[in-house]
Design a protein around this motif. Structure first.
Motif, PDB file in Angstrom:
ATOM      1  N   THR B 107       9.771  16.793  -8.341  1.00 56.42           N
ATOM      2  CA  THR B 107      10.452  15.993  -7.335  1.00 56.42           C
ATOM      3  C   THR B 107       9.408  15.231  -6.542  1.00 56.42           C
ATOM      4  O   THR B 107       8.443  15.805  -6.073  1.00 56.42           O
ATOM      5  CB  THR B 107      11.224  16.881  -6.352  1.00 56.42           C
ATOM      6  N   ILE B 108       9.557  13.939  -6.483  1.00 52.60           N
ATOM      7  CA  ILE B 108       8.645  13.174  -5.634  1.00 52.60           C
ATOM      8  C   ILE B 108       9.509  12.484  -4.585  1.00 52.60           C
ATOM      9  O   ILE B 108      10.440  11.782  -4.924  1.00 52.60           O
ATOM     10  CB  ILE B 108       7.903  12.079  -6.444  1.00 52.60           C
ATOM     11  N   PHE B 109       9.247  12.740  -3.347  1.00 53.74           N
ATOM     12  CA  PHE B 109       9.970  11.997  -2.339  1.00 53.74           C
ATOM     13  C   PHE B 109       9.031  11.545  -1.264  1.00 53.74           C
ATOM     14  O   PHE B 109       8.024  12.168  -0.995  1.00 53.74           O
ATOM     15  CB  PHE B 109      11.134  12.798  -1.755  1.00 53.74           C
ATOM     16  N   VAL B 125       0.561  10.379 -16.368  1.00 53.73           N
ATOM     17  CA  VAL B 125       0.867   8.968 -16.690  1.00 53.73           C
ATOM     18  C   VAL B 125      -0.078   8.006 -15.970  1.00 53.73           C
ATOM     19  O   VAL B 125      -0.119   6.817 -16.270  1.00 53.73           O
ATOM     20  CB  VAL B 125       2.323   8.592 -16.323  1.00 53.73           C
ATOM     21  N   LEU B 126      -0.831   8.529 -15.008  1.00 52.13           N
ATOM     22  CA  LEU B 126      -1.682   7.653 -14.208  1.00 52.13           C
ATOM     23  C   LEU B 126      -3.092   7.579 -14.792  1.00 52.13           C
ATOM     24  O   LEU B 126      -3.593   8.553 -15.362  1.00 52.13           O
ATOM     25  CB  LEU B 126      -1.788   8.182 -12.763  1.00 52.13           C
ATOM     26  N   SER B 127      -3.701   6.419 -14.591  1.00 52.76           N
ATOM     27  CA  SER B 127      -5.117   6.282 -14.962  1.00 52.76           C
ATOM     28  C   SER B 127      -5.959   7.089 -13.972  1.00 52.76           C
ATOM     29  O   SER B 127      -5.472   7.459 -12.901  1.00 52.76           O
ATOM     30  CB  SER B 127      -5.516   4.810 -14.917  1.00 52.76           C
ATOM     31  N   VAL B 128      -7.220   7.306 -14.303  1.00 53.08           N
ATOM     32  CA  VAL B 128      -8.096   8.105 -13.437  1.00 53.08           C
ATOM     33  C   VAL B 128      -8.202   7.469 -12.046  1.00 53.08           C
ATOM     34  O   VAL B 128      -8.189   8.162 -11.038  1.00 53.08           O
ATOM     35  CB  VAL B 128      -9.500   8.240 -14.082  1.00 53.08           C
ATOM     36  N   ASP B 129      -8.296   6.150 -12.029  1.00 56.75           N
ATOM     37  CA  ASP B 129      -8.443   5.426 -10.750  1.00 56.75           C
ATOM     38  C   ASP B 129      -7.286   5.708  -9.806  1.00 56.75           C
ATOM     39  O   ASP B 129      -7.454   5.734  -8.592  1.00 56.75           O
ATOM     40  CB  ASP B 129      -8.472   3.908 -11.011  1.00 56.75           C
ATOM     41  N   LEU B 130      -6.101   5.862 -10.375  1.00 57.08           N
ATOM     42  CA  LEU B 130      -4.909   6.081  -9.539  1.00 57.08           C
ATOM     43  C   LEU B 130      -4.611   7.568  -9.371  1.00 57.08           C
ATOM     44  O   LEU B 130      -4.080   7.984  -8.348  1.00 57.08           O
ATOM     45  CB  LEU B 130      -3.684   5.401 -10.164  1.00 57.08           C
ATOM     46  N   ARG B 131      -4.982   8.350 -10.343  1.00 51.31           N
ATOM     47  CA  ARG B 131      -4.645   9.785 -10.287  1.00 51.31           C
ATOM     48  C   ARG B 131      -5.468  10.513  -9.244  1.00 51.31           C
ATOM     49  O   ARG B 131      -4.963  11.335  -8.479  1.00 51.31           O
ATOM     50  CB  ARG B 131      -4.878  10.398 -11.660  1.00 51.31           C
ATOM     51  N   ARG B 132      -6.759  10.197  -9.217  1.00 51.68           N
ATOM     52  CA  ARG B 132      -7.670  10.938  -8.329  1.00 51.68           C
ATOM     53  C   ARG B 132      -7.291  10.779  -6.844  1.00 51.68           C
ATOM     54  O   ARG B 132      -7.280  11.769  -6.111  1.00 51.68           O
ATOM     55  CB  ARG B 132      -9.111  10.471  -8.605  1.00 51.68           C
ATOM     56  N   THR B 160      -4.283   1.479  -0.947  1.00 53.87           N
ATOM     57  CA  THR B 160      -3.697   0.601  -1.968  1.00 53.87           C
ATOM     58  C   THR B 160      -3.503   1.369  -3.274  1.00 53.87           C
ATOM     59  O   THR B 160      -2.457   1.255  -3.925  1.00 53.87           O
ATOM     60  CB  THR B 160      -4.610  -0.619  -2.216  1.00 53.87           C
ATOM     61  N   ARG B 161      -4.498   2.156  -3.654  1.00 53.70           N
ATOM     62  CA  ARG B 161      -4.394   2.905  -4.910  1.00 53.70           C
ATOM     63  C   ARG B 161      -3.283   3.952  -4.837  1.00 53.70           C
ATOM     64  O   ARG B 161      -2.537   4.157  -5.801  1.00 53.70           O
ATOM     65  CB  ARG B 161      -5.720   3.581  -5.239  1.00 53.70           C
ATOM     66  N   ALA B 165      -0.077   4.040  -7.198  1.00 52.55           N
ATOM     67  CA  ALA B 165       0.182   5.253  -7.988  1.00 52.55           C
ATOM     68  C   ALA B 165       1.602   5.749  -7.759  1.00 52.55           C
ATOM     69  O   ALA B 165       2.320   6.101  -8.699  1.00 52.55           O
ATOM     70  CB  ALA B 165      -0.830   6.343  -7.620  1.00 52.55           C
ATOM     71  N   LEU B 166       2.012   5.743  -6.509  1.00 48.20           N
ATOM     72  CA  LEU B 166       3.366   6.214  -6.199  1.00 48.20           C
ATOM     73  C   LEU B 166       4.414   5.320  -6.830  1.00 48.20           C
ATOM     74  O   LEU B 166       5.439   5.779  -7.330  1.00 48.20           O
ATOM     75  CB  LEU B 166       3.569   6.255  -4.682  1.00 48.20           C
ATOM     76  N   LYS B 167       4.156   4.040  -6.784  1.00 54.70           N
ATOM     77  CA  LYS B 167       5.110   3.099  -7.380  1.00 54.70           C
ATOM     78  C   LYS B 167       5.221   3.351  -8.880  1.00 54.70           C
ATOM     79  O   LYS B 167       6.314   3.372  -9.453  1.00 54.70           O
ATOM     80  CB  LYS B 167       4.662   1.668  -7.096  1.00 54.70           C
TER      81      LYS B 167
END
Lengths: 216, 179
Positions: B107-109, B125-132, B160-161, B165-167
């Motif tokens: 659940t993400i809210f 599903v995220l790249s390293v840049d966005l996951r970290r 911004t990242r 990532a959330l989007k």
């Protein structure tokens, strides 16, 4: 919110019960508040810038005075009634537009027919609109304080009524105390009152929250 | 179900004087009526009891507003309706930012300042840049400043990242793709 069963929750409420000071009825509050603030505001206005109450034979003028009085009484009563759950049905709020419409319609009629000129006072007060807003403030704060002892069933309307009744008292006195020119009255007496009522309903009501005692 | 209004009126008046037995009797008598109102408007079974108790609490704190000469039913009904409206507004605000999925029970809210992510498999599903950035701020609990220092980027770049990532996560979970 709570992990208590219904019976446990009821037990906790019962255990927390104390004798309560029942709110004075809306009718009594209306009378007391109106008398108090009418005397205060008219007294302050007289002391700061003396005026004279004259008997005016202009029909429009008298219709407008009746409109003012009806608006003041209704808006005060509705404001206190709105703090008692179940006392004021939402549709009844709109009754307030009737005297407001009559008041504004009479002023427009006066503008169109130009029938106000002959006998009426032409001298006015500088900054009458500022006086209206300034003198209404203590009355408004007192009204809101009394409302906060109740239960807000519709906060925007409660604040609109509180603001309308508070500002209409000095506006009504200005009808005698300031120049009687319908254009001037609409622009500098009525319009600020309506604007501040809308402002109170939309903006002020969001910022003033009764501290909800939702804890035991 | 019919309610003896005169009895409720009497019990409520005595409750205002501090009579605990009358108050208990009043709450027990009025509870089914409140539940009937709540059941018509609240559809989440998990919230029924909470809303019911919120209404009872509001009745408790607003006892002084009841006029002993008047019918208690409109008084009780208005308080109940008011609290149900508050509940509906609150749940509408939360659900507008909520995405549920059966995929890995994630659940993400998003609330105005907080993100809560449970069960991190979805982050694959995220790249390293966005996951970290998400891992640092939302899972490991670092502040924006701390996370920016760890990643050696500016705070605005970090924000911004995180936002991107959330989007991406939201789109993934909603079945949408902007790629």
């Amino acid at each position: 919110m709570s992990n208590l069963s219904e019976n446990e929750f009821i037990d906790s409420l019962v255990g927390n019960l104390n004798p309560t000071d029942v709110l004075m009825s809306a009718e009594k509050r209306t009378i007391i508040w109106l008398v108090l603030h009418t005397i205060l505001i008219s007294g302050i206005m007289f002391l700061t810038n003396p005026y004279q109450i004259e008997i005016i034979k202009n029909l429009n003028f008298n219709i407008e005075i009746l409109g003012f009085i009806t608006l003041i009484i209704l808006s005060t009563y509705f404001s206190f009634l709105s703090a008692v759950p179940g006392s004021l049905k939402p549709n009844k709020y709109k009754v307030i537009f009737i005297p407001l419409f009559i008041l504004i319609a009479s002023l427009f009629f006066g503008i169109v027919t130009n029938n106000h000129v002959a006998e009426l006072r032409v001298t006015g007060r500088s900054f009458c609109e500022v006086e209206i807003l300034l003198y209404s403030l203590p009355a408004f704060l007192h009204n809101v304080y009394l409302l906060s002892k109740g239960f807000f069933t519709n906060k925007p309307w409660s604040f609109a009524f509180a603001s309308l009744s508070s500002a209409m008292i000095p506006a009504a006195i200005m009808h005698y105390a300031c120049v009687y020119n319908p254009t001037h009255v609409l622009t500098f007496h009525i319009l600020p009152v309506v604007a501040i009522s809308i402002f109170s309903a939309i903006v002020v009501s969001k910022f003033i929250n009764r501290k909800r005692k939702d804890t035991l | 179900m019919t309610y003896d209004r005169n009895l409720l009126k009497e019990l409520l008046s005595e409750s205002q004087l501090g009579d605990k037995n009358s108050y208990r009797e009043f709450l027990l008598a009025v509870s089914p009526y409140i539940k009937s109102i709540v059941h018509k408007r609240v559809f989440n079974q998990n919230d029924l009891d909470d809303v019911h108790q919120t209404i009872l609490l509001s009745i408790h704190t607003s006892l002084n507003t009841y006029d002993p000469s008047k019918d208690p039913i409109p008084w009780i009904t208005t308080i109940s309706q008011r609290r149900i409206i508050d509940y509906i507004r609150k749940t509408t605000r939360i659900s507008a930012n909520e995405v549920f999925t059966e995929e890995g029970d994630v659940t993400i809210f998003e609330e105005p300042t907080n993100i809560v992510i449970e069960d991190g498999n979805i982050l694959d599903v995220l790249s390293v840049d966005l996951r970290r950035p998400i891992e640092l701020t939302k899972i490991e609990g670092h502040s924006t400043k701390e996370a920016a220092e760890i990643l050696k980027i500016s705070e605005s770049a970090l924000r911004t990242r995180v936002s991107r990532a959330l989007k991406k996560l939201r789109d993934k979970l909603s079945g949408e793709s902007n790629e």
